[in-house]
Write a protein that holds these residues in place. Structure first.
Motif, PDB file in Angstrom:
ATOM      1  N   SER A   1       0.777  -1.144   0.031  1.00 54.62           N
ATOM      2  CA  SER A   1       0.141   0.062  -0.082  1.00 54.62           C
ATOM      3  C   SER A   1       0.730   1.257   0.029  1.00 54.62           C
ATOM      4  N   PRO A   2       0.355   2.467  -0.399  1.00 54.33           N
ATOM      5  CA  PRO A   2       1.140   3.554  -0.154  1.00 54.33           C
ATOM      6  C   PRO A   2       1.446   4.037   1.172  1.00 54.33           C
ATOM      7  N   GLN A   3       0.634   3.723   2.036  1.00 56.28           N
ATOM      8  CA  GLN A   3       1.156   4.013   3.374  1.00 56.28           C
ATOM      9  C   GLN A   3       2.181   3.290   3.941  1.00 56.28           C
ATOM     10  N   ASP A   4       2.142   1.973   3.509  1.00 58.29           N
ATOM     11  CA  ASP A   4       3.407   1.132   3.744  1.00 58.29           C
ATOM     12  C   ASP A   4       4.691   1.693   3.077  1.00 58.29           C
ATOM     13  N   ALA A   5       4.550   2.154   1.932  1.00 57.81           N
ATOM     14  CA  ALA A   5       5.615   2.770   1.160  1.00 57.81           C
ATOM     15  C   ALA A   5       6.150   3.963   2.046  1.00 57.81           C
ATOM     16  N   ALA A   6       5.249   4.701   2.355  1.00 59.42           N
ATOM     17  CA  ALA A   6       5.533   6.097   3.115  1.00 59.42           C
ATOM     18  C   ALA A   6       6.023   5.786   4.407  1.00 59.42           C
ATOM     19  N   ASP A   7       5.677   4.734   5.077  1.00 59.45           N
ATOM     20  CA  ASP A   7       6.398   4.340   6.448  1.00 59.45           C
ATOM     21  C   ASP A   7       7.844   3.900   6.084  1.00 59.45           C
ATOM     22  N   VAL A   8       8.155   3.022   5.158  1.00 60.44           N
ATOM     23  CA  VAL A   8       9.508   2.680   4.798  1.00 60.44           C
ATOM     24  C   VAL A   8      10.288   3.837   4.480  1.00 60.44           C
ATOM     25  N   VAL A   9       9.832   4.730   3.608  1.00 60.39           N
ATOM     26  CA  VAL A   9      10.419   6.157   3.217  1.00 60.39           C
ATOM     27  C   VAL A   9      10.944   6.840   4.337  1.00 60.39           C
ATOM     28  N   ALA A  10       9.820   7.145   5.303  1.00 59.17           N
ATOM     29  CA  ALA A  10      10.331   7.733   6.373  1.00 59.17           C
ATOM     30  C   ALA A  10      11.266   7.093   7.382  1.00 59.17           C
ATOM     31  N   GLU A  11      10.903   5.749   7.380  1.00 62.58           N
ATOM     32  CA  GLU A  11      12.136   4.987   8.297  1.00 62.58           C
ATOM     33  C   GLU A  11      13.356   5.325   7.780  1.00 62.58           C
ATOM     34  N   THR A  12      13.418   5.029   6.245  1.00 61.61           N
ATOM     35  CA  THR A  12      14.870   5.192   5.769  1.00 61.61           C
ATOM     36  C   THR A  12      15.631   6.362   6.041  1.00 61.61           C
ATOM     37  N   PHE A  13      14.908   7.320   5.803  1.00 64.83           N
ATOM     38  CA  PHE A  13      15.557   8.678   6.032  1.00 64.83           C
ATOM     39  C   PHE A  13      15.866   8.946   7.485  1.00 64.83           C
ATOM     40  N   THR A  14      14.982   8.555   8.481  1.00 64.06           N
ATOM     41  CA  THR A  14      15.221   8.683   9.869  1.00 64.06           C
ATOM     42  C   THR A  14      16.549   7.912  10.146  1.00 64.06           C
ATOM     43  N   ILE A  15      16.582   6.720   9.600  1.00 62.54           N
ATOM     44  CA  ILE A  15      17.966   5.967   9.970  1.00 62.54           C
ATOM     45  C   ILE A  15      19.207   6.674   9.068  1.00 62.54           C
ATOM     46  N   ILE A  16      19.066   7.230   8.044  1.00 60.62           N
ATOM     47  CA  ILE A  16      19.970   8.005   7.335  1.00 60.62           C
ATOM     48  C   ILE A  16      20.477   9.163   8.082  1.00 60.62           C
ATOM     49  N   TRP A  17      19.511   9.739   8.580  1.00 61.02           N
ATOM     50  CA  TRP A  17      19.856  11.116   9.616  1.00 61.02           C
ATOM     51  C   TRP A  17      20.750  10.754  10.831  1.00 61.02           C
ATOM     52  N   ARG A  18      20.308   9.663  11.435  1.00 60.90           N
ATOM     53  CA  ARG A  18      21.189   8.960  12.528  1.00 60.90           C
ATOM     54  C   ARG A  18      22.276   8.387  12.275  1.00 60.90           C
TER      55      ARG A  18
END
Length: 181
Positions: A29-46
């Motif tokens: 789903s688009p919601q799942d994809a948005a969650d994956v993208v958000a988590e990806t960039f959160t990890i990149i920031w950390r």
């Protein structure tokens, strides 16, 4: 602004659309994809201090997204296992997809039976348009290892299609078993 903030913003701008498409093609789903993208960039920031320079950064970001997606899939599998009975009841109520979707459904079903590694390497070529060198860099493998994995994944996919009764017409159209060529 700090150097870390500048580096993060640069990699975000350079890869956001690609990572969004990557996640979108792999999530239900688009919601799942948005969650994956958000988590990806959160990890990149950390982990901004681990971000490689230059072209390697894009592939590193893909690697982070791949790991986030793997975590997401494991979570989804646990969720599906808890609701398997309900899913079976829903399938009984609503039946199979319409005949015009049979070909795509058959291919998707066979694709889902492949190992995660096979699906990933085939998807990186077909959906992301990455070449062997880029895949090798992303996965931390040699180009030869990627070539071998890709060859074997294609063979396994082809065999699985044949075993599932999916055939190809001379024009490369897909025909499920029981349907004339």
């Amino acid at each position: 602004m700090s150097d870390d903030t500048d580096r993060f913003e640069a990699v975000y701008r350079a890869t956001y659309d690609q990572i969004t498409a990557y996640a979108g093609r792999r999530c239900d789903s688009p919601q799942d994809a948005a969650d994956v993208v958000a988590e990806t960039f959160t990890i990149i920031w950390r982990k901004i201090d681990q971000l490689p320079a230059g072209a390697e950064a894009r592939l590193w970001v893909y690697g982070v997204a791949r790991n986030v997606l793997a975590d997401h899939r494991r979570s989804a599998l646990r969720h599906r296992a808890r609701h398997r009975e309900l899913n079976a009841e829903m399938a009984d109520l609503y039946g199979d997809p319409a005949d015009h979707n049979v070909e795509l459904a058959a291919i998707a079903q066979v694709f889902r039976t492949l190992s995660d590694d096979d699906r990933e390497v085939l998807s990186l070529v077909a959906w992301e348009g990455l070449d062997r060198h880029e895949i090798a860099t992303m996965l931390g493998l040699s180009r030869n290892a990627v070539r071998i994995r890709l060859h074997r994944a294609r063979k396994r996919f082809s065999r699985a299609l044949v075993q599932a009764g999916v055939r190809f017409t001379p024009g490369n159209a897909v025909v499920p078993a029981g349907r004339p060529l």
